[in-house]
Design a protein around this motif. Structure first.
Motif, short mmCIF file in Angstrom:
data_model
loop_
_atom_site.label_atom_id
_atom_site.label_comp_id
_atom_site.label_asym_id
_atom_site.label_seq_id
_atom_site.Cartn_x
_atom_site.Cartn_y
_atom_site.Cartn_z
N GLY A 187 3.57 -4.00 -10.84
CA GLY A 187 2.46 -4.18 -10.20
C GLY A 187 1.30 -2.79 -10.24
N THR A 188 2.65 -1.46 -9.66
CA THR A 188 1.31 -0.20 -9.64
C THR A 188 1.16 0.47 -11.52
OG1 THR A 188 3.01 0.33 -8.24
CG2 THR A 188 1.63 1.71 -8.98
N ALA A 189 1.69 -0.23 -12.36
CA ALA A 189 1.30 -0.18 -13.59
C ALA A 189 -0.54 -0.73 -13.57
CB ALA A 189 2.07 -0.40 -14.93
N ILE A 190 -0.50 -1.98 -12.61
CA ILE A 190 -1.70 -2.58 -13.18
C ILE A 190 -2.71 -1.82 -12.01
CG2 ILE A 190 -2.28 -4.82 -12.72
CD1 ILE A 190 0.56 -6.16 -13.65
N GLU A 191 -2.26 -1.88 -11.42
CA GLU A 191 -3.38 -0.53 -10.22
C GLU A 191 -3.82 0.55 -11.37
OE1 GLU A 191 -4.27 -2.03 -7.87
OE2 GLU A 191 -5.15 -0.55 -6.36
N LYS A 242 -6.82 -2.45 -1.50
CA LYS A 242 -6.85 -3.14 -1.03
C LYS A 242 -5.81 -3.88 -1.88
CE LYS A 242 -10.26 -5.69 -1.61
NZ LYS A 242 -11.43 -5.27 -1.93
N ARG A 243 -5.09 -2.94 -2.75
CA ARG A 243 -4.42 -3.02 -3.57
C ARG A 243 -4.00 -5.16 -3.66
NH1 ARG A 243 -4.31 1.74 -5.67
NH2 ARG A 243 -3.74 3.18 -3.79
N LEU A 244 -4.89 -5.21 -3.83
CA LEU A 244 -4.73 -6.71 -4.02
C LEU A 244 -3.72 -7.58 -5.68
CD1 LEU A 244 -5.22 -9.63 -3.90
CD2 LEU A 244 -7.33 -9.58 -5.11
N ARG A 245 -4.11 -5.98 -6.60
CA ARG A 245 -3.12 -6.99 -7.86
C ARG A 245 -2.18 -6.38 -8.24
NH1 ARG A 245 -7.90 -5.26 -7.80
NH2 ARG A 245 -9.67 -6.26 -9.04
N PRO A 246 -1.54 -6.07 -7.34
CA PRO A 246 0.39 -4.86 -7.17
C PRO A 246 0.47 -6.15 -5.93
CG PRO A 246 -0.79 -2.82 -6.54
CD PRO A 246 -1.99 -3.88 -6.86
N ALA A 269 0.88 -1.22 0.22
CA ALA A 269 0.18 0.31 -0.04
C ALA A 269 0.72 1.13 -0.10
CB ALA A 269 -0.59 -0.35 1.04
N ALA A 270 1.91 1.17 0.41
CA ALA A 270 2.60 2.29 1.44
C ALA A 270 3.23 2.92 -0.31
CB ALA A 270 4.02 2.70 2.09
N ALA A 286 3.43 5.59 -2.77
CA ALA A 286 4.30 6.69 -2.99
C ALA A 286 4.63 6.21 -4.87
CB ALA A 286 5.82 6.06 -2.71
N ARG A 287 4.53 5.14 -5.35
CA ARG A 287 4.81 5.49 -7.16
C ARG A 287 3.72 6.62 -7.49
NH1 ARG A 287 8.18 1.62 -7.80
NH2 ARG A 287 9.45 0.43 -6.36
N PHE A 288 2.53 6.67 -7.10
CA PHE A 288 1.45 7.24 -7.43
C PHE A 288 1.78 8.85 -7.58
CE2 PHE A 288 -1.59 3.32 -8.01
CZ PHE A 288 -1.95 3.65 -9.51
N ASP A 289 2.22 8.65 -6.73
CA ASP A 289 2.59 10.31 -6.18
C ASP A 289 4.11 10.58 -7.26
OD1 ASP A 289 2.51 13.21 -4.32
OD2 ASP A 289 4.35 11.94 -3.56
N ALA A 290 5.17 10.09 -6.73
CA ALA A 290 5.86 10.70 -7.75
C ALA A 290 5.55 10.88 -9.20
CB ALA A 290 6.65 9.77 -7.85
N TRP A 291 4.42 9.73 -9.80
CA TRP A 291 4.05 9.69 -11.50
C TRP A 291 3.57 10.35 -11.73
CZ3 TRP A 291 2.62 3.51 -11.99
CH2 TRP A 291 3.99 2.78 -11.88
#
Lengths: 297, 297
Positions: free
Chosen positions: A73-77, A48-52, A14-15, A19-24
């Protein structure tokens, strides 16, 4: 033990995703500011961030670099979040709450919601194809193909179309199963498969993992139906019991509560059984499968 | 001569794009039938096919296999068509006619239009990442990255967001130029760049082609503004003079008709000048640039 393994991984993922979305998604100082605010609203802090988690847990089996599996994982999210934004639109499921917050078209407006979804969709593929994600172009191209198929008309978006038709038709169990395999199962399977692609597992070596993902996806959906019927709106962070009102056939309406619960438990056992060739390194995947039925939201 | 070269290429590309969409979008015998009908309605039979034409004309410079440039050009057209479907939605530009036909949300409904756009978006990336498109994964991954950047928040979708804001703000010429470079220029540049990627031209060797595409994209937009102000709705196949009614600043409102026409002609000359290192093999690209200002729809 399994509980703490899962809890730790859930919190870390989750963290990491936030953090990645925040940066992107740095808000630009121009007329696109609201577009980025809308993407951040939907993508950061929730779910829940199940996919990442599945991508990371699968990639961990093959000792893949965590930065790499985190990016993928974050790209998939991002692709998952885009689908939630569009599904919530007035013309689709018309939902006002998601993950305990107003949906994007409520917090902003419909045009911004459509574009924020479109942007997260493109962003997902941009990250997967980016050399910073993986040095090998073969891996990058395979990830894109895996996800594009799971997102398109033979996967998630096709399943959503069938789901909209479900209000007008009387679907049988086979059709509901197929609908759900497309609507939620395809992206869950793609998330697991992405971990295997990163681990350089050849397609013929992915049979067990694919079986795990397939059964997990169906169990997840039945659990979702049960939560929809019996859950708490506050905890869920969204409106419940909409299928019943719309007269849609679901696993629950077709099977009944107790048989649905049993089928869900059976699918989780079956998912775990698919991992029999793996040792303790697959304990997180096993814990995820159990979590899917035991979660309360 | 240049006229017949262009006419022949336009007709060939139009037939090729239609044939590919027809093959890719076979209507399934299930609840997704309308989704596929909606994609076909938007994707088949219409449009100038400028982007596939640019990909093919650029790829031809490097003797790229025509099946390969045709697949890539049609994938790019899929992304363009998705953006048209979403732009036409009531929450966006609210257009009822496009390419002489009812828009997708009019011919079907809004939910189907949103999903048909989403599906064509994913389909574009699926085709680009497919080994059947190109045997080299490096080329496939680069094509996806090229297109994803052009489609996302720093390209087409970001430009559309700025365009929606244009109704509420008073943009100056620099901002309108930037908006248009994102909204239409990015995908036009990506279509040219895709031809160069297929031709295995290294990024540093693409400067001339990128300059050509940049100037062509702006000339195209100014020509569009002029057609919007002076054109025939019947020929255009869509509603015109909407910007004026909405009070949006455009190249035309900021420059005036005659200076806009001059700037457009100047950009076309400049685009052609960028091709000076190419011989007769670039005549089609030169003809395309002239066509962009001379077309009547």
């Amino acid at each position: 033990m399994a509980g703490s393994l899962l809890d730790g991984a859930l919190a870390e993922v989750a963290a990491d995703v936030d953090a990645r979305f925040d940066a992107w998604l740095t808000i630009p100082d121009d007329a696109r500011a609201d577009l980025y605010r809308a993407m951040r609203h939907a993508a950061i802090g929730g779910g829940k961030r199940l996919r990442p988690l599945l991508t990371r847990a699968t990639a961990d089996l093959f000792a893949v670099d965590r930065d790499c599996s985190g990016r993928v994982g974050t790209a998939i999210e991002a692709i998952h979040v885009y689908s939630l934004i569009h599904d919530d639109l007035p013309a689709m499921d018309d939902d006002a709450m998601r993950r305990g917050k107003p949906t994007v078209h409520i917090a902003f407006d419909e045009a911004t919601a459509i574009l924020a979804g479109d942007c997260l969709h493109a962003l997902g593929f941009e990250v997967l194809a980016d050399p910073a994600t993986h040095p090998d172009p073969f891996v990058r191209a395979e990830l894109v193909l895996d996800l594009a198929r799971a997102a398109g008309p033979t996967g998630m978006a096709g399943g959503q179309m069938m789901d909209l038709e479900a209000e007008r038709s009387r679907f049988d169990l086979a059709t509901v199963t197929r609908l759900q395999q497309m609507k939620t199962g395809a992206l869950i399977t793609a998330a697991v498969e992405a971990g295997a692609i990163l681990g350089r597992v050849a397609p013929e070596g992915r049979v067990g993992l694919r079986g795990y993902a397939h059964d997990l996806g169906l169990a997840f959906q039945i659990a979702d139906d049960l939560l929809d019927a019996e859950g708490d709106e506050e905890l869920a962070g969204k409106k419940l019991r909409k299928d019943e009102v719309a007269g849609k056939e679901t696993f629950l309406s077709l099977l009944g509560v107790e048989p649905a619960r049993q089928r869900c438990a059976m699918l989780v056992d079956q998912a775990i059984e698919h991992l029999r060739h793996y040792g303790a390194e697959a304990d997180l995947l096993r814990a995820i499968a159990r979590y899917v039925v035991e979660r309360d939201h």
